[in-house]
Design a protein around this motif. Structure first.
Motif, PDB file in Angstrom:
ATOM      1  N   ARG A   1       0.834  -1.215   0.000  1.00 31.59           N
ATOM      2  CA  ARG A   1       0.000   0.000   0.000  1.00 31.59           C
ATOM      3  C   ARG A   1       0.865   1.261   0.000  1.00 31.59           C
ATOM      4  O   ARG A   1       0.600   2.198  -0.730  1.00 31.59           O
ATOM      5  N   TRP A   2       1.891   1.235   0.852  1.00 23.18           N
ATOM      6  CA  TRP A   2       2.750   2.428   0.929  1.00 23.18           C
ATOM      7  C   TRP A   2       3.451   2.676  -0.402  1.00 23.18           C
ATOM      8  O   TRP A   2       3.577   3.802  -0.845  1.00 23.18           O
ATOM      9  N   HIS A   3       3.911   1.612  -1.009  1.00 25.27           N
ATOM     10  CA  HIS A   3       4.620   1.808  -2.271  1.00 25.27           C
ATOM     11  C   HIS A   3       3.689   2.212  -3.396  1.00 25.27           C
ATOM     12  O   HIS A   3       3.949   3.150  -4.137  1.00 25.27           O
ATOM     13  N   ARG A   4       2.568   1.509  -3.523  1.00 29.70           N
ATOM     14  CA  ARG A   4       1.681   1.754  -4.663  1.00 29.70           C
ATOM     15  C   ARG A   4       0.809   2.984  -4.466  1.00 29.70           C
ATOM     16  O   ARG A   4       0.643   3.780  -5.367  1.00 29.70           O
ATOM     17  N   ILE A   5       0.184   3.113  -3.286  1.00 32.99           N
ATOM     18  CA  ILE A   5      -0.798   4.184  -3.106  1.00 32.99           C
ATOM     19  C   ILE A   5      -0.121   5.482  -2.685  1.00 32.99           C
ATOM     20  O   ILE A   5      -0.383   6.535  -3.216  1.00 32.99           O
ATOM     21  N   GLU A   6       0.786   5.372  -1.721  1.00 30.47           N
ATOM     22  CA  GLU A   6       1.436   6.600  -1.249  1.00 30.47           C
ATOM     23  C   GLU A   6       2.744   6.881  -1.980  1.00 30.47           C
ATOM     24  O   GLU A   6       3.401   7.873  -1.713  1.00 30.47           O
ATOM     25  N   GLN A   7       3.114   6.005  -2.881  1.00 26.30           N
ATOM     26  CA  GLN A   7       4.292   6.192  -3.721  1.00 26.30           C
ATOM     27  C   GLN A   7       5.569   6.416  -2.910  1.00 26.30           C
ATOM     28  O   GLN A   7       6.417   7.228  -3.259  1.00 26.30           O
ATOM     29  N   LEU A   8       5.668   5.707  -1.787  1.00 26.47           N
ATOM     30  CA  LEU A   8       6.880   5.841  -0.961  1.00 26.47           C
ATOM     31  C   LEU A   8       8.030   5.022  -1.554  1.00 26.47           C
ATOM     32  O   LEU A   8       7.813   3.955  -2.120  1.00 26.47           O
ATOM     33  N   ASP A   9       9.227   5.520  -1.361  1.00 26.67           N
ATOM     34  CA  ASP A   9      10.427   4.829  -1.834  1.00 26.67           C
ATOM     35  C   ASP A   9      10.668   3.567  -0.982  1.00 26.67           C
ATOM     36  O   ASP A   9      10.357   3.538   0.203  1.00 26.67           O
ATOM     37  N   LYS A  10      11.258   2.530  -1.611  1.00 30.58           N
ATOM     38  CA  LYS A  10      11.476   1.279  -0.880  1.00 30.58           C
ATOM     39  C   LYS A  10      12.371   1.451   0.354  1.00 30.58           C
ATOM     40  O   LYS A  10      12.220   0.739   1.346  1.00 30.58           O
ATOM     41  N   LYS A  11      13.289   2.427   0.304  1.00 34.66           N
ATOM     42  CA  LYS A  11      14.176   2.640   1.456  1.00 34.66           C
ATOM     43  C   LYS A  11      13.399   3.196   2.645  1.00 34.66           C
ATOM     44  O   LYS A  11      13.630   2.813   3.795  1.00 34.66           O
ATOM     45  N   ILE A  12      12.476   4.109   2.341  1.00 36.59           N
ATOM     46  CA  ILE A  12      11.654   4.681   3.420  1.00 36.59           C
ATOM     47  C   ILE A  12      10.750   3.603   4.016  1.00 36.59           C
ATOM     48  O   ILE A  12      10.597   3.505   5.237  1.00 36.59           O
ATOM     49  N   ILE A  13      10.200   2.767   3.138  1.00 35.12           N
ATOM     50  CA  ILE A  13       9.337   1.678   3.626  1.00 35.12           C
ATOM     51  C   ILE A  13      10.147   0.744   4.521  1.00 35.12           C
ATOM     52  O   ILE A  13       9.692   0.331   5.585  1.00 35.12           O
ATOM     53  N   ALA A  14      11.379   0.440   4.101  1.00 32.88           N
ATOM     54  CA  ALA A  14      12.254  -0.436   4.896  1.00 32.88           C
ATOM     55  C   ALA A  14      12.482   0.146   6.291  1.00 32.88           C
ATOM     56  O   ALA A  14      12.412  -0.567   7.298  1.00 32.88           O
TER      57      ALA A  14
END
Lengths: 183, 342
Positions: free
Chosen positions: A122-135
């Motif tokens: 969800r964070w990556h697709r909907i909020e367009q967050l970078d994978k590093k931030i998600i990590a």
């Protein structure tokens, strides 16, 4: 006009045409599709950097091909139905409903995933967050985030594909029963 | 889980790997070439990759907040006709979709329309409905039919069997099979593969459908009559005899002499290469490998390969080749092996 993409298009157009022809053997149709691909390139924002333009062109061509095959299949069915009902072929409320259902199914499929996997997707697709931030947010490695994304898209695609088959047979049978009703 | 499902699962694994790699990073030149090879290798790769990409794009148009429970729980069961059944929740979703559209990559336009015509289905799943017998990648199966004819299925293959009073008809849907036909003059034994009909004339033979839609018939005993399915004539267009092979792609090739033990060595789990190009060896190994092997570097393609290898372990075969040829074998992901110049 995206220069690198346009240049790549000219470089690879004959192999791209070969790729298209494998699935759309009618050569004028294949050339139309290649032309369509070129038109799409013109709309692509020129400031975006593309490091693997050949892969990009194949992805785009593949989407156009699969889309075309799907439309064809759908058109054939509609055409038969429309001919029998003597009605013009048009996009019906069913089609729009279909899109809404697809999104709902997708949402449901995401909810079936483990918590961290859901969040990453969800964070990556909907909020367009970078994978590093998600990590960082999930306190896992970047590799783990990529793994969550792979698992999420795989699961969702499988669910949607299963549902399409069910819907396909449902709408098919409902259509024929409708026709019987008309007569 | 059936064999067919197993191999679809593997395509999904690879497709998601490529998609996430491209969407969260950049491919280098070698990976780019590997991706194009993988995508163009099989129609199922193309269909599943397109579906996956569509799913990935659709996810971006979902609402930002966590979904609440009032979304219809069981939408599959919902009848697909009444537009007035659209809840306000659906309206939210559509609106969300229009506002996020500008962030979508350009090819989203290419696929957005398909939402309206979403009759998606993996061809592999249709195949599994039609197939009577099938094998997954790296599997072999021997089937004895009611008349005692024996069919051996090679890796990633599928057949449909239809026997009637006056004909025994087999359709090769995918891959390769070896037929040992029981004699029955009253009921001809016919194998249809792609655009080719091969009629056994009391015989043993192999039929293969390649990924680039070529049909190859290899005869190991007696004779086989071949004809194109377009042909109206009952008479075969060519007779292929023991130790000969014919290929069909739009038209029949000339008949070639082959070492038929070599050509059907897969039956004893072996692969025999006699001065074959590395490119064709890799194509062959890919048939037996769960995942994808790609060759990088044009000058390597014509490199000659000789030897006998075990089909059950394509990775070990590559490792052996690495010792004798100027190549390096790199396992890039669990699904992808790249063969490049040393």
């Amino acid at each position: 006009m995206h220069e690198a993409l346009t240049q790549a298009f000219h470089q690879f157009q004959s192999e791209l045409l070969g790729f298209i022809r494998k699935r759309l053997p009618d050569s004028s149709q294949a050339e139309d599709l290649l032309h369509e691909l070129f038109l799409r390139l013109e709309r692509y924002p020129s400031d975006k950097v593309i490091k693997a333009p050949r892969a990009y062109l194949y992805r785009a061509a593949n989407n156009l091909i699969v889309d075309e095959l799907r439309k064809k299949k759908s058109y054939d069915q509609r055409f038969v139905a429309a001919e029998q009902e003597e009605a013009p072929v048009h996009i019906s409320p069913e089609d729009i409903n279909h899109h809404q259902q697809r999104l709902k199914l997708l949402d449901k499929a995401i909810n079936e995933l483990p918590e961290k996997c859901q969040k990453a997707f969800r964070w990556h697709r909907i909020e367009q967050l970078d994978k590093k931030i998600i990590a960082e947010r999930l306190e896992v490695s970047v590799n783990m985030v990529e793994k969550h994304l792979r698992n999420a898209v795989k699961h969702c695609q499988q669910r949607l594909s299963e549902a399409e088959e069910t819907t396909f047979s449902d709408s098919h049978s409902s259509k024929s029963s409708q026709q019987r009703h008309h007569q | 889980m059936t064999n067919q499902e197993t191999s679809i699962q593997m395509i999904r694994d690879t497709a998601s790997d490529w998609l996430v790699r491209m969407e969260t990073g950049e491919l280098n030149e070698q990976e780019e070439s590997a991706f194009v090879d993988w995508l163009t290798a099989d129609e199922r790769h193309q269909d599943i990759f397109a579906e996956m990409e569509q799913t990935w794009l659709d996810a971006a148009s979902l609402p930002t907040e966590q979904p609440s429970d009032n979304i219809e729980a069981d939408v599959i069961a919902m009848p697909a006709q009444a537009s007035n059944a659209t809840s306000s929740r659906n309206a939210d979703i559509i609106e969300q979709q229009t506002t996020t559209q500008s962030q979508r990559p350009w090819w989203a336009w290419a696929v957005a329309a398909s939402l309206m015509f979403g009759l998606i289905s993996a061809p592999g799943l249709w195949l599994s409905i039609n197939a009577d017998y099938q094998t997954a990648t790296g599997e072999w199966q021997t089937v004895t039919l009611a008349d005692n004819s024996v069919i051996e299925l090679n890796t990633d293959s599928a057949i449909q069997v239809s026997y009637s009073d006056n004909q025994r008809h087999i359709t090769l849907l995918r891959g390769e099979a070896y037929f040992d036909v029981a004699k029955d003059p009253a009921r001809p034994f016919i194998v249809t593969a792609g655009d080719v009909n091969a009629q056994a004339l009391g015989t043993e033979f192999a039929v293969q459908l390649t990924n680039d839609e070529q049909t190859i018939v290899t005869v190991t005993e007696h004779e086989v009559g071949v004809s194109s399915t377009d042909s109206a004539s009952e008479k075969p267009m060519a007779i292929v005899t023991e130790g000969e092979q014919i290929a069909y792609q739009d038209t029949f090739s000339t008949i070639q002499k082959v070492n038929h033990t070599q050509a059907t060595a897969w039956r004893t789990q072996r692969l025999v290469f006699n001065d074959q190009s590395l490119q064709s060896v890799i194509t062959e190994l890919n048939r037996y490998h769960r995942g994808h092997i790609t060759l990088y570097g044009d000058h390597l393609k014509t490199q000659k390969v000789n030897g006998v290898f075990n089909v059950k372990d394509p990775v070990a075969t590559l490792k052996k080749l690495e010792q004798s040829l100027p190549i390096t074998v790199t396992q890039m992901t669990p699904y992808l092996i790249v063969v490049s110049s040393k």
